[in-house]
Scaffold this motif. Structure first.
Motif, PDB file in Angstrom:
ATOM      1  N   PHE A 447       0.828  -1.211   0.000  1.00 57.38           N
ATOM      2  CA  PHE A 447       0.000   0.000   0.000  1.00 57.38           C
ATOM      3  C   PHE A 447       0.861   1.260   0.000  1.00 57.38           C
ATOM      4  N   MET A 448       1.977   1.226   0.708  1.00 53.63           N
ATOM      5  CA  MET A 448       2.830   2.412   0.794  1.00 53.63           C
ATOM      6  C   MET A 448       3.447   2.773  -0.548  1.00 53.63           C
ATOM      7  N   PHE A 449       3.582   1.793  -1.459  1.00 52.92           N
ATOM      8  CA  PHE A 449       4.171   2.074  -2.761  1.00 52.92           C
ATOM      9  C   PHE A 449       3.312   3.047  -3.574  1.00 52.92           C
ATOM     10  N   PRO A 450       2.050   2.754  -3.902  1.00 50.67           N
ATOM     11  CA  PRO A 450       1.258   3.733  -4.659  1.00 50.67           C
ATOM     12  C   PRO A 450       0.894   4.960  -3.844  1.00 50.67           C
ATOM     13  N   PHE A 451       0.729   4.796  -2.517  1.00 49.19           N
ATOM     14  CA  PHE A 451       0.370   5.949  -1.698  1.00 49.19           C
ATOM     15  C   PHE A 451       1.474   6.995  -1.706  1.00 49.19           C
ATOM     16  N   THR A 452       2.728   6.551  -1.559  1.00 47.99           N
ATOM     17  CA  THR A 452       3.845   7.492  -1.585  1.00 47.99           C
ATOM     18  C   THR A 452       4.040   8.069  -2.981  1.00 47.99           C
ATOM     19  N   MET A 453       3.809   7.235  -4.007  1.00 46.49           N
ATOM     20  CA  MET A 453       3.909   7.731  -5.377  1.00 46.49           C
ATOM     21  C   MET A 453       2.878   8.820  -5.661  1.00 46.49           C
ATOM     22  N   SER A 454       1.747   8.788  -4.982  1.00 49.74           N
ATOM     23  CA  SER A 454       0.701   9.784  -5.223  1.00 49.74           C
ATOM     24  C   SER A 454       1.092  11.178  -4.766  1.00 49.74           C
ATOM     25  N   ILE A 455       2.186  11.285  -4.018  1.00 43.14           N
ATOM     26  CA  ILE A 455       2.674  12.611  -3.588  1.00 43.14           C
ATOM     27  C   ILE A 455       4.103  12.842  -4.090  1.00 43.14           C
ATOM     28  N   ALA A 456       4.548  12.013  -5.057  1.00 41.90           N
ATOM     29  CA  ALA A 456       5.928  12.095  -5.528  1.00 41.90           C
ATOM     30  C   ALA A 456       6.104  13.258  -6.494  1.00 41.90           C
ATOM     31  N   THR A 457       6.887  14.212  -6.085  1.00 43.15           N
ATOM     32  CA  THR A 457       7.261  15.344  -6.944  1.00 43.15           C
ATOM     33  C   THR A 457       8.768  15.457  -7.104  1.00 43.15           C
ATOM     34  N   GLU A 458       9.492  14.616  -6.356  1.00 43.74           N
ATOM     35  CA  GLU A 458      10.957  14.623  -6.415  1.00 43.74           C
ATOM     36  C   GLU A 458      11.455  13.199  -6.644  1.00 43.74           C
ATOM     37  N   THR A 459      12.667  13.093  -7.153  1.00 44.99           N
ATOM     38  CA  THR A 459      13.235  11.793  -7.471  1.00 44.99           C
ATOM     39  C   THR A 459      13.396  10.925  -6.235  1.00 44.99           C
ATOM     40  N   TRP A 460      13.829  11.508  -5.135  1.00 43.04           N
ATOM     41  CA  TRP A 460      14.076  10.725  -3.937  1.00 43.04           C
ATOM     42  C   TRP A 460      12.789  10.112  -3.386  1.00 43.04           C
ATOM     43  N   ILE A 461      11.654  10.774  -3.596  1.00 46.81           N
ATOM     44  CA  ILE A 461      10.381  10.214  -3.137  1.00 46.81           C
ATOM     45  C   ILE A 461      10.020   8.969  -3.950  1.00 46.81           C
ATOM     46  N   VAL A 462      10.314   9.005  -5.259  1.00 45.72           N
ATOM     47  CA  VAL A 462      10.074   7.826  -6.104  1.00 45.72           C
ATOM     48  C   VAL A 462      10.904   6.641  -5.620  1.00 45.72           C
ATOM     49  N   PHE A 463      12.165   6.882  -5.331  1.00 45.23           N
ATOM     50  CA  PHE A 463      13.030   5.804  -4.865  1.00 45.23           C
ATOM     51  C   PHE A 463      12.593   5.297  -3.489  1.00 45.23           C
ATOM     52  N   LEU A 464      12.133   6.198  -2.631  1.00 43.44           N
ATOM     53  CA  LEU A 464      11.641   5.794  -1.318  1.00 43.44           C
ATOM     54  C   LEU A 464      10.396   4.917  -1.459  1.00 43.44           C
ATOM     55  N   ALA A 465       9.481   5.318  -2.343  1.00 45.19           N
ATOM     56  CA  ALA A 465       8.265   4.535  -2.548  1.00 45.19           C
ATOM     57  C   ALA A 465       8.585   3.158  -3.113  1.00 45.19           C
ATOM     58  N   THR A 466       9.517   3.098  -4.062  1.00 43.35           N
ATOM     59  CA  THR A 466       9.896   1.811  -4.649  1.00 43.35           C
ATOM     60  C   THR A 466      10.527   0.896  -3.613  1.00 43.35           C
ATOM     61  N   SER A 467      11.249   1.460  -2.662  1.00 44.62           N
ATOM     62  CA  SER A 467      11.886   0.651  -1.614  1.00 44.62           C
ATOM     63  C   SER A 467      10.866  -0.054  -0.731  1.00 44.62           C
ATOM     64  N   ALA A 468       9.646   0.463  -0.663  1.00 46.32           N
ATOM     65  CA  ALA A 468       8.612  -0.178   0.146  1.00 46.32           C
ATOM     66  C   ALA A 468       8.273  -1.568  -0.375  1.00 46.32           C
ATOM     67  N   MET A 469       8.589  -1.853  -1.642  1.00 51.15           N
ATOM     68  CA  MET A 469       8.293  -3.167  -2.209  1.00 51.15           C
ATOM     69  C   MET A 469       9.198  -4.260  -1.648  1.00 51.15           C
ATOM     70  N   ILE A 470      10.219  -3.892  -0.876  1.00 45.57           N
ATOM     71  CA  ILE A 470      11.011  -4.905  -0.178  1.00 45.57           C
ATOM     72  C   ILE A 470      10.103  -5.721   0.730  1.00 45.57           C
ATOM     73  N   VAL A 471       9.144  -5.052   1.349  1.00 45.59           N
ATOM     74  CA  VAL A 471       8.149  -5.731   2.186  1.00 45.59           C
ATOM     75  C   VAL A 471       6.912  -6.094   1.374  1.00 45.59           C
ATOM     76  N   GLY A 472       6.530  -5.228   0.441  1.00 46.61           N
ATOM     77  CA  GLY A 472       5.295  -5.440  -0.301  1.00 46.61           C
ATOM     78  C   GLY A 472       5.300  -6.662  -1.196  1.00 46.61           C
ATOM     79  N   SER A 473       6.463  -7.123  -1.620  1.00 41.21           N
ATOM     80  CA  SER A 473       6.518  -8.252  -2.553  1.00 41.21           C
ATOM     81  C   SER A 473       6.274  -9.598  -1.888  1.00 41.21           C
ATOM     82  N   ILE A 474       6.270  -9.667  -0.551  1.00 44.13           N
ATOM     83  CA  ILE A 474       6.122 -10.965   0.119  1.00 44.13           C
ATOM     84  C   ILE A 474       4.663 -11.341   0.325  1.00 44.13           C
ATOM     85  N   ALA A 475       3.731 -10.424   0.101  1.00 41.00           N
ATOM     86  CA  ALA A 475       2.320 -10.736   0.342  1.00 41.00           C
ATOM     87  C   ALA A 475       1.814 -11.798  -0.622  1.00 41.00           C
TER      88      ALA A 475
END
Length: 567
Positions: A447-475
């Motif tokens: 959930f944090m991946f698209p939620f963080t992307m919805s406020i992404a205006t900078e490159t670092w926010i995109v990378f932060l949101a993508t990092s959430a998939m470290i946990v998100g991929s195990i579901a």
């Protein structure tokens, strides 16, 4: 169990071929349509507020490519929805390897046809025929689902979540190599060499398939150790280590997995009493067991028996494959012909009793398995949809990604998938979390991946949101493991058949929805599709929370019964 990792090698090669195919198709269609309109995108850029630099040619080509992509998806996914489910269910009757060979052969034939279309410059509609061949043989998802069913045959319940995660990591590695290497290959040598390369990968995978070990008597029999102790004393020590009844974990803290030795003795005594009272193992059932013993080996060997030939032919009926899949999702009874016969009196089976093959009764199974299935569908819907439009989002205003940044984002996503086994080890061994809790944590990360992307205006926010998939991929693998735990040994293919159909359906609907939604909502907000995705991902969190609460309640009731029995 190391020998069963031959499956991972085979699926790695087949996945590489499957990931290369859409990469080639999309770029080839774009190139052909652009040539028809005498258009090249040299020097074009979409990085402007409200796409002010986007030309009329851009819009025409984009609409045309989207239309061809939509048609291609229909030819591919519509037949795969039906055929994939039937083939997966058929795997319970003829063996897993036979069914896995069908989509691989389809990928080889479809790949050859696609290569010929590109080689001889035939009309783009020729790609539809190749897509139809893939769809009519179940396509790539059917092969993956059947691979998971194979792992269910050889892996204990408590280890399936981790084993599925390892397989997902290997498949993610195949996708990463195909994405990075395929793009370079197309740029350097064109479409023809990579087309034949995809065919070669599928052919090698098909050659490896016969060497995949048949699950034999030494493999796991499909029942978690806690349940097996109720019927076989020789598993007592195993049960003390893993006392869970419903969960596929042995945490001993959450969900269905807290059974103390005292409680186990009470349950064993209660089931013994029930067995005598209801005469489960009567002479009638014993006779049926002998008659069905040879038939039950079909799942493991896939070989027919001449003495039962007419009986087996009845089981290959088209409607029977559908009924077997529907029965898993509509009945609390887990079938086992060897222990209960082909047409048992379900009322005579004690509540929450499971035989050594996983057959028996699970109260509350139907609503649980449907919540798992719906959560899996929504997870895959968003996961597929995001990949369809995220590159356009990154390249456009306000992020204006360069190819280097796109590669960095893909590398982070690839690393996240590869790190999933370490995350699972942390959750299971160090934090001692149950499977249901791991699913909830994974869905929160997703959930944090698209939620963080919805406020992404900078490159670092995109990378932060993508990092959430470290946990998100195990579901995803753990939801698959939970569905597998709610089916008996002879029902694994039927359980995964519905899963296969829903996964293909998610691909189809995501293709239609996201390809239409993203360009249509740009005038509202560049981030509208991400907001929509975050809302959708919140639904599985709610559904899995319901299961988590129900598991806690069941655990509490079991503890109270234990206290009453000891007092």
């Amino acid at each position: 169990m190391l020998k069963y990792y031959t499956l991972d090698l085979m699926l790695f090669l087949a996945s590489g071929s499957a990931y290369l195919t859409p990469l080639m198709t999309s770029q080839y269609v774009y190139q052909v349509i652009s040539a028809e309109h005498n258009y090249t995108k040299t020097g074009q850029t979409f990085c402007g507020s409200n796409s002010t630099n986007q030309t009329l040619e851009d819009e025409i080509v984009a609409r045309e490519v989207s239309r061809w992509t939509f048609r291609h998806s229909l030819f591919l996914f519509l037949p795969a929805i039906v055929v994939g489910g039937l083939l997966t269910s058929w795997g319970d009757r003829v063996g897993r390897k036979v069914v896995m060979s069908v989509p691989i052969i389809g990928m080889i034939i479809g790949g050859i046809m696609q290569a010929l279309v590109m080689l001889y410059r035939w009309p783009v509609s020729g790609l539809f025929v190749a897509a139809a061949v893939n769809g009519l043989t179940g396509y790539y998802m059917t092969m993956l689902i059947q691979g998971n069913a194979y792992l269910s045959d050889v892996t204990p319940n408590e280890g399936r979540g981790k084993r599925y995660t390892i397989l997902e990591t290997i498949l993610g590695a195949a996708g990463g190599f195909a994405g990075l290497g395929g793009g370079y290959w197309i740029n350097s040598q064109g479409f023809i060499p990579i087309s034949w390369g995809a065919v070669v990968l599928s052919f090698i995978a098909l050659c490896i398939l016969p060497f995949l070990p048949n699950p034999g008597k030494e493999s796991f029999d499909g029942v978690n150790p806690g349940t097996r102790d109720l019927t076989q004393d020789r598993y007592t020590s195993h049960t003390n280590a893993h006392p869970n009844v419903y969960e596929t974990r042995d945490s001993g803290k959450e969900g269905f997995d807290e059974v103390t030795p005292a409680t186990r003795g009470m349950i064993k005594h209660r089931y013994t009493t029930h067995a005598k009272e209801h005469d489960i193992y009567s002479n009638e059932y014993a006779q049926e067991n002998n008659e069905n013993q040879t038939e039950s080996t079909l799942l493991l060997s896939g070989r027919n028996n001449s003495s039962k030939e007419s009986k087996f032919r009845q089981k290959y009926k088209f409607l029977d494959l559908i009924k077997s899949a529907l029965r898993v999702y509509s009945s609390e009874y887990l079938s086992c012909d060897e222990c209960f016969g082909p047409d048992p009196n379900i009322d005579r089976i004690p509540s929450d009793y499971r035989c050594k093959h996983g057959g028996g009764i699970i109260r509350g199974k139907v609503w649980r398995i449907w919540l798992y299935l719906l959560s899996y569908f929504l997870y895959m819907f968003v996961n597929v949809g995001v990949f369809l439009f995220q590159s356009m989002f990154f390249l456009s205003y306000p992020l204006c990604f360069t190819p280097l940044l796109l590669g960095a984002q893909l590398a982070i996503r690839f690393t996240s998938v590869c790190a999933a086994p370490l995350v699972v080890y942390l959750f299971q061994r160090l934090l001692n979390l149950s499977n249901q809790t791991i699913i909830l944590v994974g869905l929160l990360g997703f959930f944090m991946f698209p939620f963080t992307m919805s406020i992404a205006t900078e490159t670092w926010i995109v990378f932060l949101a993508t990092s959430a998939m470290i946990v998100g991929s195990i579901a995803k693998p753990f939801i698959q493991a939970q569905i597998s735990s709610l089916a008996s040994q002879s029902e694994q293919g039927a359980a995964f058949a519905m899963l296969s159909s829903f996964e293909v359906l998610s691909f189809l609907l995501a293709t239609i929805c996201y390809l239409e939604m993203y360009p249509a909502t740009q005038y509202i907000s560049h981030w509208f599709t991400w907001i929509f995705s975050s809302i959708i991902t919140a639904v599985p969190i709610l559904l899995m929370s319901i299961v988590w609460v129900a598991d806690k309640k069941t655990n509490r009731n079991r503890t109270n019964n234990q206290d009453d029995g000891t007092s």
